[in-house]
Design a protein around this motif. Structure first.
Motif, PDB file in Angstrom:
ATOM      1  N   LEU A 107      13.499  30.553  -4.377  1.00 16.24           N
ATOM      2  CA  LEU A 107      13.530  31.855  -5.062  1.00 16.24           C
ATOM      3  C   LEU A 107      13.384  30.973  -6.410  1.00 16.24           C
ATOM      4  CD1 LEU A 107      14.755  34.308  -2.705  1.00 16.24           C
ATOM      5  CD2 LEU A 107      12.445  33.795  -2.806  1.00 16.24           C
ATOM      6  N   ARG A 108      13.110  31.427  -8.080  1.00 18.09           N
ATOM      7  CA  ARG A 108      13.466  31.618  -8.910  1.00 18.09           C
ATOM      8  C   ARG A 108      14.596  32.168  -9.905  1.00 18.09           C
ATOM      9  NH1 ARG A 108       9.689  28.908 -11.276  1.00 18.09           N
ATOM     10  NH2 ARG A 108      11.104  27.057 -10.847  1.00 18.09           N
ATOM     11  N   VAL A 109      15.755  32.341 -10.013  1.00 15.74           N
ATOM     12  CA  VAL A 109      16.501  33.733 -10.128  1.00 15.74           C
ATOM     13  C   VAL A 109      15.890  34.205 -11.415  1.00 15.74           C
ATOM     14  CG1 VAL A 109      18.568  33.684 -10.789  1.00 15.74           C
ATOM     15  CG2 VAL A 109      18.829  32.693  -8.938  1.00 15.74           C
ATOM     16  N   ASP A 129       6.742  28.070  -5.464  1.00 17.07           N
ATOM     17  CA  ASP A 129       6.015  26.879  -4.477  1.00 17.07           C
ATOM     18  C   ASP A 129       5.358  27.540  -3.848  1.00 17.07           C
ATOM     19  OD1 ASP A 129       7.262  24.500  -5.693  1.00 17.07           O
ATOM     20  OD2 ASP A 129       9.052  24.195  -5.012  1.00 17.07           O
ATOM     21  N   GLY A 130       4.510  28.562  -3.418  1.00 17.53           N
ATOM     22  CA  GLY A 130       3.957  29.393  -2.881  1.00 17.53           C
ATOM     23  C   GLY A 130       4.515  30.842  -2.804  1.00 17.53           C
ATOM     24  N   ILE A 160       6.376  38.464  -7.151  1.00 17.00           N
ATOM     25  CA  ILE A 160       8.236  38.790  -7.017  1.00 17.00           C
ATOM     26  C   ILE A 160       9.012  39.127  -5.829  1.00 17.00           C
ATOM     27  CG2 ILE A 160       9.714  41.414  -7.088  1.00 17.00           C
ATOM     28  CD1 ILE A 160       7.621  41.658  -9.202  1.00 17.00           C
ATOM     29  N   ALA A 161      10.241  38.632  -5.622  1.00 15.01           N
ATOM     30  CA  ALA A 161      11.310  38.527  -4.137  1.00 15.01           C
ATOM     31  C   ALA A 161      12.309  39.264  -4.254  1.00 15.01           C
ATOM     32  CB  ALA A 161      11.703  37.172  -4.076  1.00 15.01           C
ATOM     33  N   GLY A 162      12.729  40.333  -5.722  1.00 16.35           N
ATOM     34  CA  GLY A 162      13.794  40.790  -5.415  1.00 16.35           C
ATOM     35  C   GLY A 162      14.005  41.728  -6.495  1.00 16.35           C
TER      36      GLY A 162
END
Length: 229
Positions: A118-120, A170-171, A180-182
């Motif tokens: 994940l990227r912050v 990375d995918g 979007i993860a968060g």
């Protein structure tokens, strides 16, 4: 006096013990909260952990958002209390209206379980101040309904206001819009993410200890809130 962080248990919750362990590792006191009890026991922050609350009947998080404890969590969040939703907890916070958007079935229709980079994107929230902006962190992901969706105006607003907190790199594992993860609330005190930082608190048992930053950040946020009160 140590910060007190509540960890909710619903029927079907799987990761409350792991979340409590992560809270303890961050030198705060983990306080168990029960889904059927509105009493938050004087906690300074709340973690809504992952699992399958109420068996994911109807829709993930759709029943849990009506639990008595969530009435108190929503009210406390609107007063400024830091709240973190992880995986099913993220789904619950969206269902409760504390965060925009929704989580839907993974685009490949399979449960995904893997270590995920994940990227912050935002390190100013109550749960991310211990990270450098743009840092890449390795956090486990395990979900079947983890695709984050919202309409284009909402996504544009989140991007423009800096409210995308974590982004997949990375995918994209689940078809989340714009990777979007968060995301976070307008005041940055409510954060929801699909991956599990509580499973990355020890390099011996997880892929990294990158998840600890989430819980130490909350400790800093609580101290700041107490000082400014």
């Amino acid at each position: 006096m140590s910060a007190r962080v509540g960890v909710i248990t619903f029927p079907g919750t799987l990761d409350d013990v792991d979340a409590a362990r992560a809270v303890t590792r961050s030198e705060a006191d983990a306080v168990p909260l029960w889904h059927g009890d509105q009493d938050l026991k004087g906690v300074d922050a709340v973690v809504v952990p992952g699992g399958f609350s109420y068996g994911d009947y109807l829709r993930c998080g759709a029943i849990a958002r009506f639990a008595p404890v969530m009435t108190s969590v929503v009210a406390a969040a609107r007063r400024g209390m830091p709240v973190l939703g992880i995986c099913n907890g993220f789904q619950i916070l969206c269902e409760a209206g504390l965060l925009p958007g929704a989580l839907v079935r993974n685009d490949r229709l399979h449960f995904v379980c893997r270590d995920q980079w994940l990227r912050v994107e935002n390190n100013t929230t109550s749960w991310t101040t211990r990270y450098d902006e743009g840092a890449d962190v390795l956090i486990p992901l395990k979900s079947g309904e983890g695709g984050y969706v919202a309409d284009d105006p909402t996504l544009d607003r989140l991007e423009g206001e800096g409210r995308v907190v974590f982004r997949y790199v990375d995918g994209n594992p689940n078809g989340s819009r714009r990777d979007i993860a968060g995301v976070c609330s307008e005041n940055g005190r409510v954060v929801g993410l699909m991956p599990h930082p509580e499973h990355a608190i020890d390099a011996l048992t997880g892929p990294s200890d990158d998840g600890l930053g989430v819980f130490f950040s909350a400790l800093d946020a609580v101290k700041t809130l107490v000082t400014s009160a």
